[in-house]
Scaffold this motif. Structure first.
Motif, PDB file in Angstrom:
ATOM      1  N   TYR A 159       0.801  -1.231   0.000  1.00  0.00           N
ATOM      2  CA  TYR A 159       0.000   0.000   0.000  1.00  0.00           C
ATOM      3  C   TYR A 159       0.834   1.281   0.000  1.00  0.00           C
ATOM      4  O   TYR A 159       0.432   2.279  -0.611  1.00  0.00           O
ATOM      5  N   TYR A 160       1.966   1.281   0.665  1.00  0.00           N
ATOM      6  CA  TYR A 160       2.720   2.522   0.872  1.00  0.00           C
ATOM      7  C   TYR A 160       3.146   3.233  -0.411  1.00  0.00           C
ATOM      8  O   TYR A 160       2.989   4.455  -0.508  1.00  0.00           O
ATOM      9  N   PRO A 161       3.688   2.532  -1.421  1.00  0.00           N
ATOM     10  CA  PRO A 161       4.070   3.254  -2.648  1.00  0.00           C
ATOM     11  C   PRO A 161       2.883   3.973  -3.300  1.00  0.00           C
ATOM     12  O   PRO A 161       3.017   5.107  -3.755  1.00  0.00           O
ATOM     13  N   PHE A 195       4.437   6.931 -11.033  1.00  0.00           N
ATOM     14  CA  PHE A 195       5.220   5.739 -10.699  1.00  0.00           C
ATOM     15  C   PHE A 195       6.419   5.599 -11.623  1.00  0.00           C
ATOM     16  O   PHE A 195       7.537   5.350 -11.164  1.00  0.00           O
ATOM     17  N   GLN A 196       6.193   5.758 -12.927  1.00  0.00           N
ATOM     18  CA  GLN A 196       7.281   5.611 -13.895  1.00  0.00           C
ATOM     19  C   GLN A 196       8.382   6.644 -13.655  1.00  0.00           C
ATOM     20  O   GLN A 196       9.567   6.319 -13.681  1.00  0.00           O
ATOM     21  N   LYS A 197       7.994   7.884 -13.424  1.00  0.00           N
ATOM     22  CA  LYS A 197       8.975   8.951 -13.227  1.00  0.00           C
ATOM     23  C   LYS A 197       9.761   8.752 -11.932  1.00  0.00           C
ATOM     24  O   LYS A 197      10.976   8.937 -11.895  1.00  0.00           O
ATOM     25  N   ASN A 234      14.630   8.078  -9.379  1.00  0.00           N
ATOM     26  CA  ASN A 234      15.253   7.792  -8.081  1.00  0.00           C
ATOM     27  C   ASN A 234      15.419   6.309  -7.767  1.00  0.00           C
ATOM     28  O   ASN A 234      15.958   5.971  -6.712  1.00  0.00           O
ATOM     29  N   GLY A 235      14.901   5.425  -8.610  1.00  0.00           N
ATOM     30  CA  GLY A 235      14.997   3.991  -8.359  1.00  0.00           C
ATOM     31  C   GLY A 235      13.773   3.451  -7.641  1.00  0.00           C
ATOM     32  O   GLY A 235      12.973   4.185  -7.060  1.00  0.00           O
ATOM     33  N   PHE A 236      13.642   2.139  -7.680  1.00  0.00           N
ATOM     34  CA  PHE A 236      12.463   1.479  -7.110  1.00  0.00           C
ATOM     35  C   PHE A 236      12.329   1.714  -5.602  1.00  0.00           C
ATOM     36  O   PHE A 236      11.244   1.924  -5.089  1.00  0.00           O
ATOM     37  N   LEU A 237      13.431   1.684  -4.891  1.00  0.00           N
ATOM     38  CA  LEU A 237      13.382   1.839  -3.429  1.00  0.00           C
ATOM     39  C   LEU A 237      12.941   3.231  -2.985  1.00  0.00           C
ATOM     40  O   LEU A 237      12.561   3.418  -1.829  1.00  0.00           O
ATOM     41  N   SER A 238      12.966   4.191  -3.902  1.00  0.00           N
ATOM     42  CA  SER A 238      12.497   5.539  -3.546  1.00  0.00           C
ATOM     43  C   SER A 238      10.997   5.555  -3.241  1.00  0.00           C
ATOM     44  O   SER A 238      10.511   6.479  -2.592  1.00  0.00           O
ATOM     45  N   LEU A 239      10.287   4.539  -3.698  1.00  0.00           N
ATOM     46  CA  LEU A 239       8.849   4.446  -3.399  1.00  0.00           C
ATOM     47  C   LEU A 239       8.613   4.166  -1.915  1.00  0.00           C
ATOM     48  O   LEU A 239       7.504   4.319  -1.427  1.00  0.00           O
ATOM     49  N   TYR A 240       9.656   3.752  -1.218  1.00  0.00           N
ATOM     50  CA  TYR A 240       9.538   3.414   0.202  1.00  0.00           C
ATOM     51  C   TYR A 240      10.240   4.416   1.116  1.00  0.00           C
ATOM     52  O   TYR A 240      10.416   4.136   2.297  1.00  0.00           O
ATOM     53  N   LYS A 241      10.634   5.572   0.582  1.00  0.00           N
ATOM     54  CA  LYS A 241      11.261   6.594   1.427  1.00  0.00           C
ATOM     55  C   LYS A 241      10.271   7.048   2.495  1.00  0.00           C
ATOM     56  O   LYS A 241       9.135   7.390   2.204  1.00  0.00           O
TER      57      LYS A 241
END
Length: 116
Positions: free
Chosen positions: A35-37, A61-63, A68-75
């Protein structure tokens, strides 16, 4: 499912409240990982889209991933995870303990009700 697994493997060793707490915490961790991303991107779209320049949810999501990379969705996700996972797991363990207590106290009533 997780609660059943824990009862089968740790039922005699652990108190039922600890099983409820652990099961709820683990389930909430999995839920928040999914859910978080979405919530992060949704919040950015709603509040500060002019800074990020997103055109749509998919574009956001694509940008984010390409920049910033996939892990940036979990900052910032660890604080969110600790807050919500702890709150939800305590809430569910209290609920499960109350239900278990009520069922044990009124076992005869539930047996008669199931027989009918």
């Amino acid at each position: 499912m997780l609660k059943s697994y824990m009862y089968q493997n740790f039922g005699q060793k652990l108190h039922s409240s600890l099983i409820f707490l652990t099961s709820a915490f683990m389930a909430e961790c999995v839920t928040l990982m999914i859910y978080y991303p979405y919530d992060l991107v949704k919040s950015r779209l709603q509040t500060s889209n002019r800074v990020f320049g997103y055109k749509s949810l998919l574009h956001a999501f694509q940008k984010e991933i390409s920049t910033n990379g996939f892990l940036s969705l979990y900052k910032g996700g660890s604080a969110y995870l600790m807050m919500f996972a702890t709150m939800i797991s305590v809430q569910f363990s209290i609920y499960e303990s109350i239900i278990k207590h009520i069922k044990q106290k009124h076992l005869e009533y539930f047996k008669r009700r199931e027989a009918v």
